[in-house]
Design a protein around this motif. Sequence first.
Motif, PDB file in Angstrom:
ATOM      1  N   TRP B  72       0.781  -1.282  -0.011  1.00  0.00           N
ATOM      2  CA  TRP B  72       0.048   0.039   0.082  1.00  0.00           C
ATOM      3  C   TRP B  72       0.862   1.342   0.064  1.00  0.00           C
ATOM      4  CZ3 TRP B  72      -4.698   0.779  -1.153  1.00  0.00           C
ATOM      5  CH2 TRP B  72      -5.741  -0.102  -1.475  1.00  0.00           C
ATOM      6  N   ARG B  75       0.102   3.420  -2.719  1.00  0.00           N
ATOM      7  CA  ARG B  75      -1.198   4.022  -3.024  1.00  0.00           C
ATOM      8  C   ARG B  75      -1.928   4.526  -1.650  1.00  0.00           C
ATOM      9  NH1 ARG B  75      -4.208  -1.642  -4.423  1.00  0.00           N
ATOM     10  NH2 ARG B  75      -2.568  -2.282  -3.008  1.00  0.00           N
ATOM     11  N   ALA B  76      -1.080   4.678  -0.577  1.00  0.00           N
ATOM     12  CA  ALA B  76      -1.430   5.274   0.487  1.00  0.00           C
ATOM     13  C   ALA B  76      -2.465   6.760   0.202  1.00  0.00           C
ATOM     14  CB  ALA B  76      -0.333   5.840   1.590  1.00  0.00           C
ATOM     15  N   PRO B  77      -3.517   6.979   1.051  1.00  0.00           N
ATOM     16  CA  PRO B  77      -4.385   8.012   0.633  1.00  0.00           C
ATOM     17  C   PRO B  77      -4.156   9.335   1.068  1.00  0.00           C
ATOM     18  CG  PRO B  77      -5.262   7.070   2.540  1.00  0.00           C
ATOM     19  CD  PRO B  77      -3.875   6.004   2.049  1.00  0.00           C
ATOM     20  N   TRP B 135      -7.052  -0.435   2.039  1.00  0.00           N
ATOM     21  CA  TRP B 135      -6.245   0.138   2.945  1.00  0.00           C
ATOM     22  C   TRP B 135      -6.431   0.146   4.540  1.00  0.00           C
ATOM     23  CZ3 TRP B 135      -2.148   3.035   3.519  1.00  0.00           C
ATOM     24  CH2 TRP B 135      -2.048   3.971   4.691  1.00  0.00           C
ATOM     25  N   THR B 188      -9.368   6.576  12.625  1.00  0.00           N
ATOM     26  CA  THR B 188     -10.056   7.739  11.606  1.00  0.00           C
ATOM     27  C   THR B 188     -11.105   7.075  10.660  1.00  0.00           C
ATOM     28  OG1 THR B 188      -7.915   8.521  11.692  1.00  0.00           O
ATOM     29  CG2 THR B 188      -9.120   9.140   9.772  1.00  0.00           C
ATOM     30  N   LEU B 189     -11.093   5.710  10.306  1.00  0.00           N
ATOM     31  CA  LEU B 189     -11.586   5.064   9.283  1.00  0.00           C
ATOM     32  C   LEU B 189     -13.242   4.753   9.752  1.00  0.00           C
ATOM     33  CD1 LEU B 189      -9.451   2.449   7.562  1.00  0.00           C
ATOM     34  CD2 LEU B 189     -10.247   4.585   6.476  1.00  0.00           C
ATOM     35  N   THR B 193     -16.554   8.125   7.021  1.00  0.00           N
ATOM     36  CA  THR B 193     -17.803   7.985   6.045  1.00  0.00           C
ATOM     37  C   THR B 193     -18.130   6.498   6.446  1.00  0.00           C
ATOM     38  OG1 THR B 193     -16.590   7.004   4.172  1.00  0.00           O
ATOM     39  CG2 THR B 193     -16.897   9.342   4.315  1.00  0.00           C
ATOM     40  N   ALA B 195     -18.795   4.279   4.308  1.00  0.00           N
ATOM     41  CA  ALA B 195     -17.827   3.251   3.489  1.00  0.00           C
ATOM     42  C   ALA B 195     -16.572   3.095   4.290  1.00  0.00           C
ATOM     43  CB  ALA B 195     -17.844   3.865   2.173  1.00  0.00           C
ATOM     44  N   GLN B 196     -16.076   4.056   4.592  1.00  0.00           N
ATOM     45  CA  GLN B 196     -14.784   3.843   5.472  1.00  0.00           C
ATOM     46  C   GLN B 196     -14.694   3.090   6.701  1.00  0.00           C
ATOM     47  OE1 GLN B 196     -13.712   8.134   5.727  1.00  0.00           O
ATOM     48  NE2 GLN B 196     -11.755   7.630   4.988  1.00  0.00           N
ATOM     49  N   MET B 199     -15.196  -0.476   5.807  1.00  0.00           N
ATOM     50  CA  MET B 199     -13.809  -1.036   5.436  1.00  0.00           C
ATOM     51  C   MET B 199     -12.832  -1.391   6.554  1.00  0.00           C
ATOM     52  SD  MET B 199     -10.785   1.160   3.413  1.00  0.00           S
ATOM     53  CE  MET B 199     -11.824   1.768   1.944  1.00  0.00           C
TER      54      MET B 199
END
Lengths: 274, 336
Positions: B72, B75-77, B135, B188-189, B193, B195-196, B199
């Motif tokens: 990752w 691709r880290a956000p 993630w 944080t996730l 949101t 969706a987060q 996840m």
Amino acid sequence: MTEQAVTQQAANGPATGTTSSPSSAVDRRDIAEYALRLGDDALVLAQRMGEWVSHAPELEEDVALTNIGLDLLGQARALLGYAGSLTGRTEDELAYFRSDLEFRCAHLMCLPRGDFAATIGRMLVVAAYQWELYERLSESADETLAGIAKKAVKEVAYHLEHARMWTLRLGDGTDESHRRIQVAIDDLWPLVDELFRTDDLEQRLATAGIAVDSSALRGPFDAVIDPILAEATLTRPDVPAAAGGGRHGRPSEHLGHLLAEMQVLARQFPGASW
Amino acid sequence: MESTTPTGAPAVDPAHDASSDAASAEFDAVIAADGRIEPRDAMPDAYRKTLVRQMSQHANSEIIGMQPEGNWITRAPSLMRKAILMAKVQDEAGHGLYLYSAAETLGTSRAEMTDALLAGTARYSSIFNYPTPTWADMGAIGWLVDGAAIVNQVPLCRCSYGPYARAMVRICKEESFHQRQGFEILLTLSRGTAAQHEMAQDAVNRWYAPSLMMFGPPDADSSHSAQSMAWKIKRFSNDELRQRFVDMLVPQAEALGLTLPDEGLRWNEQRGHYDYGELDWAEFKAVLRGEGQCNAQRLTHRRRAHEDGAWVRAAASAYAAKQAAKDDARQEVSAA
Ligand SMILES: [Fe+2]
Ligand SMILES: [Fe+2]
């Protein structure tokens, strides 16, 4: 950067250098654009270093390449943070929500990571260029840029030494390694010239004592690189310079692919925090 | 560079195994007094073998463990998360390096340990055969996998073998950073949101049971435990450590606003601990046998990196040899 420093920087937001007050005759958008050029170079190269993780030829090198990637990423965050503070955007908006046409990095940074020789060859050239650049930029009349450069020049001195040692080992190692590092240098050389091109914006800022005139760095750069190539028994390529255009919205073909990967998750959840 | 890095590994002196009665009595006395065995001390062969197996397995785990998280980095956000993740994976490479060095003090070279890993004859923690599709897995690995590693490793800081114990002190400090960072990713996730949040919950659902199984089979089925406890390499049993981990997770999961996927999980007033449900040991054994999602992928990746780097290591050796020859020549000239 330590974990604490990373978190601290995140909490404070980008390095905005509140004491910095560039002369009023200078357009802040020029400074933002200049910071983007340097920041995008560092960001794209940091991304390439990140691709190495767990693929390096030995564990020590996994650690070293990641270290260099982290230095570059720290520089990128400081520079993008500064550019963003002048134009009302965050470092992440700049990194994740601009298209390749809006990036300002030189084409050399965008070359795929290639083999270890390609990585070392590019690191040698970029670190030698950045060292000359940051050494001078640390005297900038813009205190924020000067502060970023003062920290960066120490980091790129290490990158240059690391690349120099490996260039010697590869150049004067085996026939195979000599061949590979020579091919790497030959392949990247057309893109070197772009690093040393100046333009009106840079000249305006250089006149105000804020930016470094890139064209003045070529001589000092050659004086560093030529003896290293000679000691490594490598031939300095004599090839036409590529047209470039990375600083002016004419990006390398490779950039879009790099951004597609880097930005994919952030763009899947616009507006989310992480 | 295997050939050029000073490893500090002393050659093993065969006189120093604990074959003589006097040496063996001395070893026993040190263990009984809770002292430390150092590389040059006499030790039973089996003690040495057990440690090499455990320490090299531990080092291998750090190295293979770079892959699921390395997945990752590009691709880290956010740039901050990218920096934290890169620093974490770099720490794991560093842990592998300390541990290989510590194991080398027992007379097995890093090259031998690397060869055994690549040949598939040495193990690494089975947890890294699970994939990281999202993630949120970066959060779940930090919180659960680094979390379990800490519970396992804190007692190892008092392990009877000095170099291992000292390596663990240094490593545990970094592992606790990793766990906090993982917790923070999940928090944080979880608070983000819908969706987060989903996840994050999905990742915890996938990593919870495998992380509990990191402590090894139940005490009744554990083949190495009793001897390791007698030698004070291990201080607590698999089940004791697993219980400690579960007790730690429950309040943290509440703080995260996430559910642990375990219907058997409830406070047991009598024991003063949380009860937890049966673990699927058949699945654990299947992954150990190579039937996990990523077993082949992880080893292939490691082998390819090693093979792709062969020409680089050869170049470094050749260059070092040429430099040494030049130095010799220079010395001869100045001596003449
Ligand atoms: Fe670790
Ligand atoms: Fe860790």
